[in-house]
Design an enzyme around this catalytic site. Structure first.
Site, PDB file in Angstrom:
ATOM      1  N   PHE A 149      21.890  16.550  -9.648  1.00  0.00           N
ATOM      2  CA  PHE A 149      21.010  15.649 -10.403  1.00  0.00           C
ATOM      3  C   PHE A 149      20.735  16.136 -11.814  1.00  0.00           C
ATOM      4  CE2 PHE A 149      17.749  18.673  -8.958  1.00  0.00           C
ATOM      5  CZ  PHE A 149      16.971  18.784 -10.101  1.00  0.00           C
ATOM      6  N   GLU A 176      22.602  11.089  -5.884  1.00  0.00           N
ATOM      7  CA  GLU A 176      21.891   9.836  -5.579  1.00  0.00           C
ATOM      8  C   GLU A 176      20.583   9.747  -6.346  1.00  0.00           C
ATOM      9  OE1 GLU A 176      22.658  12.372  -3.761  1.00  0.00           O
ATOM     10  OE2 GLU A 176      21.393  12.649  -1.987  1.00  0.00           O
ATOM     11  N   CYS A 281      21.240  25.115 -14.364  1.00  0.00           N
ATOM     12  CA  CYS A 281      21.867  26.232 -13.634  1.00  0.00           C
ATOM     13  C   CYS A 281      22.012  27.443 -14.546  1.00  0.00           C
ATOM     14  CB  CYS A 281      23.230  25.815 -13.119  1.00  0.00           C
ATOM     15  SG  CYS A 281      24.344  25.427 -14.452  1.00  0.00           S
ATOM     16  N   GLU A 382      16.256  30.822  -5.907  1.00  0.00           N
ATOM     17  CA  GLU A 382      16.300  29.927  -7.080  1.00  0.00           C
ATOM     18  C   GLU A 382      15.145  28.931  -6.963  1.00  0.00           C
ATOM     19  OE1 GLU A 382      19.435  26.911  -7.197  1.00  0.00           O
ATOM     20  OE2 GLU A 382      19.667  27.288  -9.338  1.00  0.00           O
TER      21      GLU A 382
HETATM   22  P1  NAD Z   1      22.391  19.526  -4.173  1.00  0.00           P
HETATM   23  O1  NAD Z   1      23.248  20.590  -3.618  1.00  0.00           O
HETATM   24  O2  NAD Z   1      21.196  19.113  -3.398  1.00  0.00           O
HETATM   25  O3  NAD Z   1      23.238  18.169  -4.383  1.00  0.00           O
HETATM   26  C1  NAD Z   1      24.467  18.175  -5.081  1.00  0.00           C
HETATM   27  C2  NAD Z   1      25.347  17.060  -4.541  1.00  0.00           C
HETATM   28  O4  NAD Z   1      25.637  17.317  -3.161  1.00  0.00           O
HETATM   29  C3  NAD Z   1      24.719  15.673  -4.592  1.00  0.00           C
HETATM   30  O5  NAD Z   1      25.694  14.750  -5.020  1.00  0.00           O
HETATM   31  C4  NAD Z   1      24.282  15.415  -3.156  1.00  0.00           C
HETATM   32  O6  NAD Z   1      24.373  14.056  -2.796  1.00  0.00           O
HETATM   33  C5  NAD Z   1      25.252  16.233  -2.330  1.00  0.00           C
HETATM   34  N1  NAD Z   1      24.634  16.793  -1.119  1.00  0.00           N
HETATM   35  C6  NAD Z   1      23.332  17.159  -0.953  1.00  0.00           C
HETATM   36  N2  NAD Z   1      23.147  17.675   0.265  1.00  0.00           N
HETATM   37  C7  NAD Z   1      24.338  17.650   0.885  1.00  0.00           C
HETATM   38  C8  NAD Z   1      24.788  18.079   2.168  1.00  0.00           C
HETATM   39  N3  NAD Z   1      23.958  18.603   3.056  1.00  0.00           N
HETATM   40  N4  NAD Z   1      26.092  17.916   2.464  1.00  0.00           N
HETATM   41  C9  NAD Z   1      26.952  17.374   1.588  1.00  0.00           C
HETATM   42  N5  NAD Z   1      26.578  16.964   0.353  1.00  0.00           N
HETATM   43  C10 NAD Z   1      25.298  17.098   0.002  1.00  0.00           C
HETATM   44  O7  NAD Z   1      21.993  19.962  -5.651  1.00  0.00           O
HETATM   45  P2  NAD Z   1      20.961  19.278  -6.647  1.00  0.00           P
HETATM   46  O8  NAD Z   1      19.583  19.508  -6.143  1.00  0.00           O
HETATM   47  O9  NAD Z   1      21.388  17.901  -6.960  1.00  0.00           O
HETATM   48  O10 NAD Z   1      21.209  20.152  -7.970  1.00  0.00           O
HETATM   49  C11 NAD Z   1      20.563  21.362  -8.235  1.00  0.00           C
HETATM   50  C12 NAD Z   1      21.418  22.541  -7.845  1.00  0.00           C
HETATM   51  O11 NAD Z   1      22.666  22.491  -8.518  1.00  0.00           O
HETATM   52  C13 NAD Z   1      20.793  23.871  -8.249  1.00  0.00           C
HETATM   53  O12 NAD Z   1      20.980  24.787  -7.206  1.00  0.00           O
HETATM   54  C14 NAD Z   1      21.598  24.286  -9.473  1.00  0.00           C
HETATM   55  O13 NAD Z   1      21.638  25.666  -9.726  1.00  0.00           O
HETATM   56  C15 NAD Z   1      22.937  23.762  -9.112  1.00  0.00           C
HETATM   57  N6  NAD Z   1      23.781  23.603 -10.283  1.00  0.00           N
HETATM   58  C16 NAD Z   1      24.768  24.516 -10.482  1.00  0.00           C
HETATM   59  C17 NAD Z   1      25.574  24.436 -11.597  1.00  0.00           C
HETATM   60  C18 NAD Z   1      26.670  25.440 -11.830  1.00  0.00           C
HETATM   61  O14 NAD Z   1      27.449  25.222 -12.731  1.00  0.00           O
HETATM   62  N7  NAD Z   1      26.765  26.507 -11.072  1.00  0.00           N
HETATM   63  C19 NAD Z   1      25.373  23.407 -12.535  1.00  0.00           C
HETATM   64  C20 NAD Z   1      24.361  22.486 -12.297  1.00  0.00           C
HETATM   65  C21 NAD Z   1      23.562  22.594 -11.167  1.00  0.00           C
END
Ligand code: NAD
Length: 496
Positions: A149, A176, A281, A382
């Protein structure tokens, strides 16, 4: 109330599902849209229409692909403010920050415009008698991206321009929580001349992610999100023999040495810790002041942090906006409670902030903990909010052992005026992206973005050379043509 569509076959396509997720504006808490959880039937139909489109796209000349990417770049520039407004509204980050993140995504499109050069292979003449050897890079087929997101434009743009430039078709499953920006980007790419079904956007939650992972027709998965989900994506992709890159969470440390320019360090730190409400991130969430600098560092840090203006995303005076959802706000407040209970000193308390006219927004003000130790939850996990932990250390060695000992390895930085320290840090720190007197060392598009350890599963970074490698596979050809038999090659050129 908006019903978000999918983007399939070059147009907005309402989903057939009965299952929707409600969306609330981060700034006001007001319900404004519903996003579909797309069905397996829709997914299968979409895949069928992408197969042939991809084969034709892979045959499209590199110069034609490049010219469509140039047009796409132009259209993003033309619609820049509209895109940044969508980002601000759906995510809550302030407008200047939304523009900055879009700019970083645009730079990947810039890079991908050079695809004719980037896809050049290699060629060796006479590896044996009349035998030549060369390799070519070919597309994978259909690739997919699953995004978080916190960067509604930038993270998807790390992926789809690269994949498509390489000759693949791409399915984007955006978060989403922020479904709108991807739709606008897909519309613009289509307007730029991208053939239908080369970029499709399909919304949903884990159920759609599982359809992607299990599909025999999808060759690669690019994921950015939290570490537990990154681990899941990595292992499931391996089960279904897919190429995978899965970037996870972070806990980025900044080391401030006694010889640092304190003003620069603190200015850099407050942007890195509290910008985008800490939902980056590459946010700095741990500061390690070394030795005698600790006291003046904390004084200046508090003074400057106190002047951060928290407010509505589209107010030009705001420097920090709200968190993404009510649930996430509760989670961050829970971490602040934990920090207090585990004995950290709360120097600045961001709880209880209320903004006139935005009482239902998900605001948490900048929060600073001092005397944080390694065993505390706020150090280990985190938080993904505007909460900075300060860990006081006596030596450089102690500082770097904290950085290297942490589970995550996304980014880090050191502030110092000592070249030996800077060089040692750059060489020995066990982290993927390193800043020296730079707070947020996000690589430019022509380098690759990616962390180490618990921040990256699969080892591959996004964009740059690693992006090209990821979205293509090499084929090496060895061929024999007995042209030597003609004798022409033995004729010496005439010298005048
Ligand atoms: P998230 O892991 O909750 O969701 C990411 C994606 O995965 C979404 O599209 C979501 O629909 C899907 N998803 C969620 N739960 C799932 C599951 N159980 N099984 C399969 N798919 C699933 O992450 P978020 O809250 O949207 O984003 C924040 C996180 O992203 C933080 O941990 C941040 O550090 C990380 N992030 C990392 C980077 C990087 O480059 N390393 C960059 C941006 C964000």
């Amino acid at each position: 109330m908006i019903e978000i569509s999918n983007f399939i076959g070059g147009k907005n396509t309402p989903s057939e599902t009965k299952n929707f997720i409600k969306l609330y504006k981060p700034t006001t808490g007001e319900e404004y849209a519903k996003v579909p959880v797309s069905t397996q039937v829709e997914f299968n139909k979409m895949i069928e229409s992408m197969k042939l489109a991809q084969l034709e796209w892979a045959e499209t000349s590199l110069t034609k692909r490049s010219s469509i990417l140039f047009k796409f770049k132009y259209l993003i520039e033309k619609n820049f403010d509209e895109l940044a407004t969508i980002i601000s509204n759906e995510h809550g980050k302030v407008f200047s920050d939304a523009k900055g993140s879009l700019q970083r995504g645009l730079e990947v499109v810039d890079f991908a415009c050079g695809i004719p050069h980037l896809l050049k292979g290699s060629h060796s003449i006479n590896v044996g008698t009349s035998v030549d050897s060369f390799d070519i890079r070919q597309p994978l087929g259909i690739s997919a991206g699953i995004t978080p997101f916190n960067f509604p434009a930038m993270v998807p743009m790390w992926m789809f321009p690269m994949s498509i430039a390489c000759g693949n078709a791409f399915i984007l499953k955006p978060s989403e929580k922020v479904p709108q920006c991807s739709m606008k980007l897909a519309e613009l790419f289509s307007e730029a001349g991208l053939p239908d079904n080369i970029l499709n956007v399909m919304h949903g939650d884990k159920s759609v992610v599982d359809l992607i992972l299990q599909s025999k027709n999808i060759a690669s998965v690019s994921f950015v999100g939290s570490t537990p989900v990154a681990q899941y994506i990595y292992s499931e992709s391996a089960k279904y023999n897919k190429k995978v890159q899965a970037l996870g969470g972070a806990k980025n440390h900044m080391v401030i040495m006694e010889d640092a320019n304190l003003e620069d360090a603190v200015n850099g730190l407050i942007g890195a810790a509290f910008g985008s409400a800490g939902e980056r991130c590459m946010a700095t969430s741990v500061a390690l002041p070394v030795g005698k600098i600790q006291k003046p560092f904390m004084e200046l840090l508090k003074e400057k942090t106190n002047s951060i203006h928290v407010g509505s995303s589209l107010d030009p005076n705001s420097e920090m906006g709200p968190l993404i959802t009510k649930e996430h706000k509760e989670k961050v407040l829970g971490y602040i409670e934990k920090g207090i209970n585990e004995g950290a000193k709360l120097e600045l308390d961001g709880r209880g902030i209320s903004l006139q006219g935005f009482e239902n927004g998900n605001f948490v003000g900048p929060t600073i903990f001092n005397n944080v130790t390694k065993d505390m939850t706020i150090y280990k996990e985190e938080i993904f909010g505007p909460v900075l932990s300060v860990v006081n250390v006596n030596t450089y060695e102690e500082a770097i052992s904290h950085v290297n000992g942490h589970e995550f390895g996304n980014g880090t930085s050191v502030y110092t005026s000592n070249g030996n320290i800077a060089r040692d840090f750059m060489k020995n720190v066990q982290i993927g992206m390193v800043g020296i007197n730079i707070p947020i060392p996000v690589p430019m598009a022509f380098y690759s973005f990616g962390g180490w350890k618990g921040s990256n599963f699969g080892g591959s970074g996004m964009h740059g050379e690693e992006g090209i490698n990821f979205y293509t596979r090499r084929k090496t050809i060895t061929s024999k043509w007995a042209d030597g038999a003609l004798g022409a090659s033995l004729v010496m050129p005439t010298m005048k």
